[in-house]
Design a protein around this motif. Structure first.
Motif, PDB file in Angstrom:
ATOM      1  N   MET A 174      -4.508   6.260  12.853  1.00 28.51           N
ATOM      2  CA  MET A 174      -3.531   5.336  12.299  1.00 28.51           C
ATOM      3  C   MET A 174      -3.010   5.805  10.941  1.00 28.51           C
ATOM      4  SD  MET A 174      -3.087   3.008  14.545  1.00 28.51           S
ATOM      5  CE  MET A 174      -2.255   1.722  13.646  1.00 28.51           C
ATOM      6  N   LEU A 175      -3.653   6.836  10.377  1.00 31.87           N
ATOM      7  CA  LEU A 175      -3.313   7.286   9.031  1.00 31.87           C
ATOM      8  C   LEU A 175      -2.959   8.771   9.041  1.00 31.87           C
ATOM      9  CD1 LEU A 175      -6.426   5.665   7.360  1.00 31.87           C
ATOM     10  CD2 LEU A 175      -4.101   4.750   7.316  1.00 31.87           C
ATOM     11  N   ASP A 176      -2.111   9.159   8.094  1.00 30.03           N
ATOM     12  CA  ASP A 176      -1.776  10.563   7.896  1.00 30.03           C
ATOM     13  C   ASP A 176      -2.426  11.025   6.597  1.00 30.03           C
ATOM     14  OD1 ASP A 176      -0.134  10.933  10.170  1.00 30.03           O
ATOM     15  OD2 ASP A 176       1.538   9.952   9.148  1.00 30.03           O
ATOM     16  N   PHE A 177      -3.476  11.800   6.730  1.00 30.98           N
ATOM     17  CA  PHE A 177      -4.187  12.325   5.569  1.00 30.98           C
ATOM     18  C   PHE A 177      -3.523  13.623   5.114  1.00 30.98           C
ATOM     19  CE2 PHE A 177      -7.312   9.583   7.424  1.00 30.98           C
ATOM     20  CZ  PHE A 177      -8.156   9.199   6.398  1.00 30.98           C
ATOM     21  N   ASP A 178      -3.226  13.733   3.818  1.00 32.24           N
ATOM     22  CA  ASP A 178      -2.763  15.010   3.273  1.00 32.24           C
ATOM     23  C   ASP A 178      -3.914  16.000   3.242  1.00 32.24           C
ATOM     24  OD1 ASP A 178      -0.138  14.182   2.890  1.00 32.24           O
ATOM     25  OD2 ASP A 178      -0.551  13.419   0.880  1.00 32.24           O
ATOM     26  N   THR A 179      -5.084  15.486   2.866  1.00 38.32           N
ATOM     27  CA  THR A 179      -6.303  16.288   2.830  1.00 38.32           C
ATOM     28  C   THR A 179      -7.335  15.572   3.691  1.00 38.32           C
ATOM     29  OG1 THR A 179      -5.812  16.982   0.565  1.00 38.32           O
ATOM     30  CG2 THR A 179      -8.090  17.269   1.338  1.00 38.32           C
ATOM     31  N   PRO A 180      -7.874  16.249   4.713  1.00 36.77           N
ATOM     32  CA  PRO A 180      -8.862  15.596   5.572  1.00 36.77           C
ATOM     33  C   PRO A 180     -10.022  15.007   4.768  1.00 36.77           C
ATOM     34  CG  PRO A 180      -8.239  17.723   6.474  1.00 36.77           C
ATOM     35  CD  PRO A 180      -7.629  17.634   5.101  1.00 36.77           C
ATOM     36  N   GLY A 181     -10.386  13.779   5.118  1.00 37.02           N
ATOM     37  CA  GLY A 181     -11.519  13.124   4.495  1.00 37.02           C
ATOM     38  C   GLY A 181     -11.294  12.636   3.077  1.00 37.02           C
ATOM     39  N   ASP A 182     -10.068  12.766   2.562  1.00 31.49           N
ATOM     40  CA  ASP A 182      -9.757  12.295   1.207  1.00 31.49           C
ATOM     41  C   ASP A 182      -9.092  10.930   1.314  1.00 31.49           C
ATOM     42  OD1 ASP A 182      -8.938  11.764  -1.362  1.00 31.49           O
ATOM     43  OD2 ASP A 182      -7.666  13.539  -1.554  1.00 31.49           O
ATOM     44  N   PHE A 183      -9.840   9.895   1.000  1.00 35.01           N
ATOM     45  CA  PHE A 183      -9.385   8.521   1.149  1.00 35.01           C
ATOM     46  C   PHE A 183      -8.663   7.984  -0.078  1.00 35.01           C
ATOM     47  CE2 PHE A 183     -12.951   9.182   3.971  1.00 35.01           C
ATOM     48  CZ  PHE A 183     -12.524   8.615   5.159  1.00 35.01           C
ATOM     49  N   SER A 184      -8.501   8.793  -1.110  1.00 37.83           N
ATOM     50  CA  SER A 184      -7.973   8.305  -2.387  1.00 37.83           C
ATOM     51  C   SER A 184      -6.536   7.779  -2.281  1.00 37.83           C
ATOM     52  CB  SER A 184      -8.052   9.392  -3.463  1.00 37.83           C
ATOM     53  OG  SER A 184      -7.263  10.509  -3.105  1.00 37.83           O
ATOM     54  N   PHE A 185      -5.754   8.296  -1.352  1.00 37.13           N
ATOM     55  CA  PHE A 185      -4.359   7.858  -1.219  1.00 37.13           C
ATOM     56  C   PHE A 185      -4.241   6.431  -0.694  1.00 37.13           C
ATOM     57  CE2 PHE A 185      -5.226   9.133   3.074  1.00 37.13           C
ATOM     58  CZ  PHE A 185      -4.378   8.385   3.874  1.00 37.13           C
ATOM     59  N   LEU A 186      -5.313   5.896  -0.155  1.00 35.45           N
ATOM     60  CA  LEU A 186      -5.252   4.591   0.501  1.00 35.45           C
ATOM     61  C   LEU A 186      -5.112   3.425  -0.463  1.00 35.45           C
ATOM     62  CD1 LEU A 186      -7.867   5.258   3.270  1.00 35.45           C
ATOM     63  CD2 LEU A 186      -5.403   4.967   3.565  1.00 35.45           C
ATOM     64  N   GLU A 187      -5.398   3.637  -1.723  1.00 39.66           N
ATOM     65  CA  GLU A 187      -5.253   2.556  -2.688  1.00 39.66           C
ATOM     66  C   GLU A 187      -3.815   2.051  -2.740  1.00 39.66           C
ATOM     67  OE1 GLU A 187      -6.810   4.043  -6.366  1.00 39.66           O
ATOM     68  OE2 GLU A 187      -8.731   4.517  -5.440  1.00 39.66           O
ATOM     69  N   GLU A 188      -2.876   2.916  -2.379  1.00 38.84           N
ATOM     70  CA  GLU A 188      -1.451   2.561  -2.393  1.00 38.84           C
ATOM     71  C   GLU A 188      -0.953   2.046  -1.036  1.00 38.84           C
ATOM     72  OE1 GLU A 188       0.004   3.317  -5.504  1.00 38.84           O
ATOM     73  OE2 GLU A 188      -2.048   3.928  -5.979  1.00 38.84           O
ATOM     74  N   GLU A 189      -1.792   2.119  -0.011  1.00 40.47           N
ATOM     75  CA  GLU A 189      -1.380   1.841   1.368  1.00 40.47           C
ATOM     76  C   GLU A 189      -1.915   0.492   1.849  1.00 40.47           C
ATOM     77  OE1 GLU A 189       0.500   4.024   3.281  1.00 40.47           O
ATOM     78  OE2 GLU A 189       0.628   5.398   1.582  1.00 40.47           O
ATOM     79  N   GLU A 190      -1.266  -0.588   1.474  1.00 45.22           N
ATOM     80  CA  GLU A 190      -1.739  -1.909   1.871  1.00 45.22           C
ATOM     81  C   GLU A 190      -1.756  -2.098   3.379  1.00 45.22           C
ATOM     82  OE1 GLU A 190       0.068  -5.211  -0.092  1.00 45.22           O
ATOM     83  OE2 GLU A 190       0.044  -4.177  -2.033  1.00 45.22           O
ATOM     84  N   ASP A 191      -0.794  -1.508   4.092  1.00 47.49           N
ATOM     85  CA  ASP A 191      -0.716  -1.705   5.532  1.00 47.49           C
ATOM     86  C   ASP A 191      -1.775  -0.910   6.295  1.00 47.49           C
ATOM     87  OD1 ASP A 191       0.507   0.715   4.968  1.00 47.49           O
ATOM     88  OD2 ASP A 191       2.092   0.465   6.461  1.00 47.49           O
ATOM     89  N   ALA A 192      -2.605  -0.135   5.609  1.00 44.63           N
ATOM     90  CA  ALA A 192      -3.699   0.598   6.253  1.00 44.63           C
ATOM     91  C   ALA A 192      -4.918  -0.293   6.477  1.00 44.63           C
ATOM     92  CB  ALA A 192      -4.085   1.810   5.408  1.00 44.63           C
TER      93      ALA A 192
END
Length: 165
Positions: free
Chosen positions: A71-89
């Motif tokens: 359901m998500l597009d990771f820029d870097t595998p296993g790096d969850f830091s971008f999700l803080e900006e992704e409310e719909d995740a």
């Protein structure tokens, strides 16, 4: 963690597929240090149904062992830091991270367990660990990517004591 399991396959599996799936999903999330509670869906299906799904979504008209639908597009595998900006995740009711869906063809899983000379539990757990890594952004299109995934899959299963026999 929420694991939704849809057992479309009508036969018996002969092992506690729900317990093992939950253990492997949790182990994969812990291994990758996922900082969130997560939601994953697992469908256990027939070879024919996975063939149809493979044809529909990947334009490959053949049976495969497992399909992963991140359901998500990771820029870097296993790096969850971008999700803080992704409310719909995140699930609006539970707040859990929605990682995606896994679909396993039980017939193909059984064939592969026999071919590789290990038990069905090991093959089942392997397919879930493999798919969990896909849901967390990993791929195996290049040899170096494949090596990373293979190492992580084995380490996840080793932590659970699910070894090749």
């Amino acid at each position: 963690m929420t694991l939704n399991i849809d057992k479309e396959y009508l036969g018996e599996l002969g092992f506690d597929y729900e317990k093992i799936a939950k253990e492997v999903v949790e182990a994969a999330l812990d291994f990758e240090k996922c900082p969130y509670e997560a939601e994953v869906s697992l469908v256990l299906t027939t070879d024919e149904e996975i063939r149809k799904t493979n044809a529909e979504f990947r334009k490959i008209d053949r049976v495969t062992d497992v399909l992963s639908f991140p359901m998500l597009d990771f820029d870097t595998p296993g790096d969850f830091s971008f999700l803080e900006e992704e409310e719909d995740a995140f699930h609006p009711d539970t707040g859990e991270l929605i990682l995606g869906d896994i679909m396993i063809a039980v017939g193909r899983m059984r064939e592969q367990a026999e071919t590789y000379g290990h038990g069905e539990v090991r093959e089942y757990a392997f397919l879930i660990a493999h798919s969990m890594l896909h849901l967390m952004g990993y791929d195996h299109m290049e040899p170096n990517e494949a090596a990373v995934m293979e190492k992580k899959q084995e380490e996840i299963l080793e932590e659970l004591g699910i070894l090749r026999k």
